[in-house]
Design an enzyme around this catalytic site. Structure first.
Site, mmCIF file in Angstrom:
data_model
loop_
_atom_site.group_PDB
_atom_site.id
_atom_site.type_symbol
_atom_site.label_atom_id
_atom_site.label_comp_id
_atom_site.label_asym_id
_atom_site.label_seq_id
_atom_site.Cartn_x
_atom_site.Cartn_y
_atom_site.Cartn_z
ATOM 1 N N SER A 285 -5.753 24.073 89.374
ATOM 2 C CA SER A 285 -5.025 23.394 90.457
ATOM 3 C C SER A 285 -5.720 22.091 90.833
ATOM 4 O O SER A 285 -5.054 21.085 91.125
ATOM 5 C CB SER A 285 -4.939 24.291 91.698
ATOM 6 O OG SER A 285 -4.357 25.514 91.356
ATOM 7 N N ASP B 215 0.374 29.909 91.624
ATOM 8 C CA ASP B 215 0.230 30.494 92.962
ATOM 9 C C ASP B 215 1.428 30.127 93.844
ATOM 10 O O ASP B 215 1.991 30.978 94.526
ATOM 11 C CB ASP B 215 -1.043 29.928 93.614
ATOM 12 C CG ASP B 215 -2.141 30.973 93.746
ATOM 13 O OD1 ASP B 215 -1.836 32.179 93.677
ATOM 14 O OD2 ASP B 215 -3.307 30.577 93.927
ATOM 15 N N ARG C 59 4.819 31.675 92.881
ATOM 16 C CA ARG C 59 4.897 33.100 93.207
ATOM 17 C C ARG C 59 5.285 33.333 94.682
ATOM 18 O O ARG C 59 5.517 34.464 95.090
ATOM 19 C CB ARG C 59 3.573 33.793 92.864
ATOM 20 C CG ARG C 59 3.416 34.066 91.375
ATOM 21 C CD ARG C 59 2.041 34.599 91.041
ATOM 22 N NE ARG C 59 1.924 34.977 89.631
ATOM 23 C CZ ARG C 59 2.318 36.135 89.124
ATOM 24 N NH1 ARG C 59 2.879 37.043 89.915
ATOM 25 N NH2 ARG C 59 2.178 36.402 87.844
ATOM 26 N N ARG D 83 3.900 38.842 83.872
ATOM 27 C CA ARG D 83 3.262 37.557 83.559
ATOM 28 C C ARG D 83 4.106 36.822 82.503
ATOM 29 O O ARG D 83 4.290 35.603 82.587
ATOM 30 C CB ARG D 83 1.836 37.775 83.052
ATOM 31 C CG ARG D 83 0.863 38.309 84.111
ATOM 32 C CD ARG D 83 -0.541 38.310 83.553
ATOM 33 N NE ARG D 83 -1.470 39.176 84.262
ATOM 34 C CZ ARG D 83 -2.490 38.753 85.005
ATOM 35 N NH1 ARG D 83 -2.704 37.472 85.178
ATOM 36 N NH2 ARG D 83 -3.310 39.621 85.578
ATOM 37 N N SER E 268 -1.631 31.855 82.714
ATOM 38 C CA SER E 268 -0.919 32.052 81.435
ATOM 39 C C SER E 268 -1.856 32.637 80.372
ATOM 40 O O SER E 268 -2.195 31.961 79.404
ATOM 41 C CB SER E 268 -0.272 30.747 80.956
ATOM 42 O OG SER E 268 -1.085 29.608 81.150
#
Ligand SMILES: Nc1ncnc2c1ncn2[C@@H]1O[C@H](COP(=O)(O)OS(=O)(=O)O)[C@@H](OP(=O)(O)O)[C@H]1O
Ligand SMILES: Nc1ncnc2c1ncn2[C@@H]1O[C@H](COP(=O)(O)OP(=O)(O)O)[C@@H](O)[C@H]1O
Length: 208
Positions: free
Chosen positions: A44, A67, A70, A84, A111
């Site tokens: 991030s 994040d 989600r 996933r 991932s």
């Protein structure tokens, strides 16, 4: 019951303004920068730094952060391998749309499975998927533990945490690998600069 592949009698609707015209308007070429790595590896942070650097150069980007997604699009998904996989598939499809819109789409997700990442790669023309591997040692990620999740995973309070009791499959052929130098992680701005140089070299930041 899965509703995937259930659509029938559907047709492709051509739109009057095409990708080439959008790219000319933006003076950039749409692509996906896919940042993969362990929790705490700096995905991030790099995504934000890269987006800022591109913005300062007058280039339009958009971040798809695991994040964050989600909280909405993927809020029905957990962390089992199938969840996933569906998470990555959906983000891959959204990233493809952003790239088609002409944007530099920055996807930052753990991932962990190679086949899921490769499926996203296969959604785009080959040069347009740029896989960036945050190759940081687990010990470093765990020592950062910005969200306290490694501590919970070590205590057995989170099951199936990537790197602890769930797998992470390293990329075999990524475009960019980010590593520590002399035991130190380069600064986010330097890492963003590395990715920007790659995009410049490959011609994504201008239209001839
Ligand atoms: N079990 C488990 N394993 C890994 N990560 C977990 C887990 N549970 C919650 N989290 C938090 O979820 C963030 C990862 O979401 P992603 O969508 O990137 O994960 S994945 O790509 O589907 O594997 C991840 O964010 P990052 O730390 O930014 O990677 C964690 O904060
Ligand atoms: N290049 C870097 N150098 C030093 N610290 C970093 C770097 N990148 C990230 N960090 C720090 O590591 C922690 C985790 O970074 P983050 O970007 O949230 O990782 P991820 O998205 O992979 O979970 C944060 O506290 C962040 O400030």
């Amino acid at each position: 019951m899965s509703t995937l592949n259930n659509s029938t009698n559907i047709f492709w609707q051509e739109c009057p303004v095409g990708k080439v015209e959008r790219q000319k308007l933006l003076n950039q070429k749409g692509c996906v920068v896919w940042i993969t790595g362990l929790s705490g590896s700096g995905k991030s942070t790099l995504a934000c730094s890269l987006s800022r650097e591109l913005h300062s150069k007058g280039k339009l980007s958009y971040i798809l952060d695991g994040d964050n997604l989600r909280h909405g699009l993927n809020k029905d998904l957990g962390f089992k391998a199938e969840d996933r996989a569906e998470n990555i598939r959906r983000v891959g499809e959204v990233a493809k749309l952003f790239a088609d819109a002409g944007l530099i789409c920055i996807a930052s997700l753990i991932s962990p499975y190679r086949k899921d990442r490769d499926a996203c790669r296969a959604m785009l023309p080959e040069p347009n998927f740029i896989e960036v591997f945050m190759n940081m040692p687990l010990e470093l990620c765990e020592s950062r533990d910005a969200k306290g999740l490694y501590k919970l995973a070590r205590a057995g309070k989170i099951k199936g945490f990537t790197g602890i009791d769930d797998p992470y499959e390293r990329p075999l052929n990524c475009e960019i690998e980010i590593e520590q130098k002399d035991g130190v992680c380069p600064k986010p701005a330097a890492l963003a600069g590395q990715v920007v140089s790659y995009l410049e070299d490959k011609g994504f930041l201008q239209v001839e």
